[in-house]
Design a protein around this motif. Structure first.
Motif, PDB file in Angstrom:
ATOM      1  N   VAL A 140      -4.960  -1.903  -2.456  1.00  0.00           N
ATOM      2  CA  VAL A 140      -3.679  -1.939  -1.733  1.00  0.00           C
ATOM      3  C   VAL A 140      -3.254  -3.386  -1.530  1.00  0.00           C
ATOM      4  O   VAL A 140      -2.105  -3.763  -1.773  1.00  0.00           O
ATOM      5  N   GLU A 187       3.847  -1.570  -3.865  1.00  0.00           N
ATOM      6  CA  GLU A 187       3.324  -0.867  -2.694  1.00  0.00           C
ATOM      7  C   GLU A 187       2.659   0.436  -3.127  1.00  0.00           C
ATOM      8  O   GLU A 187       3.273   1.270  -3.797  1.00  0.00           O
ATOM      9  N   ASP A 222      -0.646   3.421  -1.718  1.00  0.00           N
ATOM     10  CA  ASP A 222      -1.604   3.756  -0.662  1.00  0.00           C
ATOM     11  C   ASP A 222      -2.990   3.884  -1.305  1.00  0.00           C
ATOM     12  O   ASP A 222      -3.130   3.970  -2.526  1.00  0.00           O
ATOM     13  N   GLU A 223      -4.004   3.925  -0.495  1.00  0.00           N
ATOM     14  CA  GLU A 223      -5.384   3.875  -1.000  1.00  0.00           C
ATOM     15  C   GLU A 223      -5.714   5.064  -1.891  1.00  0.00           C
ATOM     16  O   GLU A 223      -6.542   4.953  -2.800  1.00  0.00           O
ATOM     17  N   SER A 224      -5.068   6.206  -1.680  1.00  0.00           N
ATOM     18  CA  SER A 224      -5.372   7.387  -2.491  1.00  0.00           C
ATOM     19  C   SER A 224      -4.950   7.218  -3.946  1.00  0.00           C
ATOM     20  O   SER A 224      -5.458   7.901  -4.834  1.00  0.00           O
TER      21      SER A 224
END
Length: 678
Positions: free
Chosen positions: A310, A319, A321-323
């Motif tokens: 990230v 941008e 997200d960690e998933s």
């Protein structure tokens, strides 16, 4: 023949191991479509005899005393000899009491697999059609040895001669007469009846060939392993969850980039490093830059492997997200090329982080097939969309050079690679060997899903790194520095350390060597690692090496090499100057010695010569003052002067002896100065 035995006797013999179980040697499975019409016909005829006789005379045939009479009645019924009936029933009983037990053993006919004993007198095989003679030669053991000889000598070589060429060499070596014609040697091939045909040679070559050996000797062992070896497994079988094995590899991207300072400057093709998890196919780390392929590039990829993605993507204004990219871990095993990972800091990774390194053999990219395949996919997408991409297959003479179309700088190209990685992590993997549990859970085979499923259901192989600087310390290259009075010397530079100063290393450990860690991209400081692998001391560049501050190691080595080359170029000049100086000095000394020998000898004793040193010095000093004195007035041009003669007065006899000698010397010097003496 069958015989009657009590079951109790059978049991006792089995228990005492007088009877032991063995596999049925006649248990075979046949399909009618694999049998010839003759075999089926013979089997069916014998089966009709057996089935009729077995149904009607079963008890009689099993009775030893009445069996022979039953054979006679069956033989009369079918009109064949009793001995044949006996053989048919024997085959039926021995081979399993089924229909296929009566199949004839044609498979053992003709000596299959055995070579015939041939003689040179009688030719076997079909006669030749299109030659003047119907006769040829048999392929005896001696001829086979000739075949084997030419195959080894000519066919199994790097020159890759064809089988036809090899056959021609066979005829030249063994089936021809040599004769001289002019200055050259000629060959006369024997007639057809005395030589083997190409078809005979080809038949025995194929019969005795070793395809693997032939390919290895004609090409190479490496090429066989890479392109032609049997593929009976896959990389996923070697893993049991995420983090078991990561593959690392580099490729040169098929696109040219421009400078970030001036887009008119083309800087060439970037290096792309990738780290991929073998189990899930998730890309766990990347590096896009101009370093490598080298340890520095591999080091950057490994550093990115444990970096939070990230944060990494945010530096490029992407941008996530960690998933979307959850990888920030160390694996259990890293598979890499021998070039980058052999040596350097591999031992530190092994010892301090319990990471095993497996180096592949040279030129064996297939051993890292998963990451190699992803690079091909990424390069393919880049070539189709990016200006400045290599398009060799479409370029013809007169076409515009695709390098002139380069438009992307390194940062923009890195963004493209990041988007391709994010796309890959969400893409379905075709032909992935899904486990039964995955199929039951209706798992879609994308890298993200496989990664998350493996973490939840498989063994924990992944390691997290709490301090990324410690990992970097263990990744950086190592070297040996020497402690001297002038500082800690490394790569020709001088460094200082607070610890070295406080512990008086420069006095107590003078001329000792220590292990240091350095970053070749910045030599402003080096690091002394502690024995625990978790801490380090920093050494800073001293003022004596200040001129190299901010330089890369390559630049420093270039400057030092340039300095040495300059010294070597001046060495000859220095030697020449020294030789000429010595020669000039020797010439002056030789001339002075000669003049002294030619000077008139004065009748003065040695003691007087030594006593007059002070007077001589004073006289010489007065003369030198006349020559050395400064005259700041403008000098007038000299005019011819009128000579006036003066009457010479007698020198008083009362002058002291020492003053007289001094004045005599001064006059003499004056007269020499104005040319009265030669």
């Amino acid at each position: 023949m069958p015989k009657k035995v009590a079951l109790s006797d059978m049991d006792s013999e089995v228990q005492s191991r007088l009877l032991i179980p063995i596999p049925d040697p006649f248990a075979k499975s046949y399909d009618d479509k694999d049998l010839t019409e003759k075999q089926i016909q013979k089997r069916d005829e014998d089966w009709k005899i057996v089935s009729d006789g077995w149904d009607e005379y079963k008890e009689t045939l099993l009775n030893k005393k009445e069996r022979d009479a039953a054979f006679e009645r069956i033989a009369r019924k079918h009109g064949i000899a009793k001995i044949k009936i006996k053989r048919i029933f024997t085959r039926f009983w021995i081979r399993g009491l089924n229909k296929n037990a009566l199949l004839p053993d044609y498979i053992y006919s003709g000596g299959k697999g055995k070579e015939r004993e041939l003689s040179v007198d009688v030719k076997v095989g079909r006669p030749r059609k299109y030659t003047s003679t119907k006769q040829g030669i048999n392929i005896t053991d001696d001829v086979k040895k000739q075949f084997d000889y030419v195959v080894k000598k000519y066919y199994r070589k790097k020159e890759q001669l064809s089988l036809t060429d090899t056959y021609e060499y066979l005829l030249r070596e063994f089936y021809s007469d040599k004769y001289d014609e002019g200055e050259g040697l000629k060959y006369k091939i024997w007639d057809d009846s005395r030589i083997p045909t190409y078809h005979q040679f080809y038949y025995w070559f194929k019969k005795l060939e070793d395809p693997q050996l032939d390919f290895q000797l004609r090409h190479s062992q490496k090429e066989f392993e890479l392109k032609h070896r049997p593929i009976l497994s896959n990389s996923t079988i070697e893993t049991d969850g995420p983090g078991t094995r990561f593959q690392v590899d580099a490729t040169i991207a098929d696109v040219y980039l421009v400078s970030s300072f001036d887009r008119n400057l083309i800087i060439g093709r970037p290096i792309v490093y990738g780290v991929i998890d073998v189990y899930s196919r998730l890309l766990t780390g990347i590096y896009v830059g101009l370093e490598g392929p080298s340890w520095v590039g591999a080091m950057m990829a490994l550093d990115n492997m444990v970096t939070d993605k990230v944060t990494f993507c945010a530096t490029y204004e992407i941008e996530i997200d960690e998933s979307q990219w959850p990888a920030k871990h160390l694996p259990e095993i890293i598979i890499a090329d021998r070039g980058e990972f052999e040596g350097y800091s591999v031992e530190s990774l092994i010892n301090n982080f319990n990471v095993k390194i497996e180096n592949t053999s040279p030129y064996r990219g297939d051993l890292k097939g998963i990451i190699e395949r992803q690079f091909r996919t990424i390069n393919g997408k880049i070539k189709r969309k990016t200006p400045g991409a290599i398009q060799k297959e479409y370029r013809e003479r007169g076409d515009r050079d695709y390098r002139l179309d380069a438009s992307l700088n390194l940062e923009e190209f890195t963004k493209i690679v990041i988007y391709l990685v994010l796309h890959h992590n969400q893409k379905i993997i075709e032909k992935y060997p899904l486990e039964k549990e995955m199929i039951v859970e209706q798992l879609t085979a994308t890298p993200i899903n496989l990664w998350n499923w493996g973490i939840a259901n498989k063994k924990g192989r992944l390691q997290t790194v709490s301090n990324q600087n410690i990992l970097r310390l263990n990744l950086l290259p190592k070297g040996r520095a020497r402690i001297t009075r002038a500082g800690i010397k490394f790569k020709g530079l001088a460094y200082g350390s607070e610890k070295a100063l406080n512990e008086q290393w420069y006095l107590k450990m003078k001329n000792q060597s220590i292990e240091v860690v350095f970053d070749p991209r910045s030599m402003n400081q080096i690091y002394i690692p502690h024995s625990d692998g978790q801490n380090f001391d920093i050494c800073y560049l001293l003022d004596t090496s200040e001129q190299y501050k901010g330089d890369f190691l390559e630049e420093i080595e270039f400057y030092q090499q340039l300095l040495q080359e300059t010294k070597r170029q001046e060495t000859n000049k220095q030697v020449e100057s020294t030789v000429n100086t010595d020669a000039a000095i020797e010439s002056i000394i030789k001339q002075a010695t000669k003049q002294k020998k030619e000077a008139p000898i004065q009748p003065v004793s040695k003691s007087e010569k030594l006593k007059d040193i002070r007077v001589n010095r004073q006289a010489e000093k007065l003369v030198n003052r006349e020559v050395e004195k400064f005259d700041l007035t403008e000098k007038l041009k000299s005019q011819p002067a009128q000579v006036v003669e003066f009457i010479k007065k007698e020198t008083p006899l009362t002058t002291q002896k020492s003053s007289s000698r001094l004045m005599d010397k001064l006059r003499k010097k004056r007269d020499e100065q104005f040319g009265k003496y030669d």
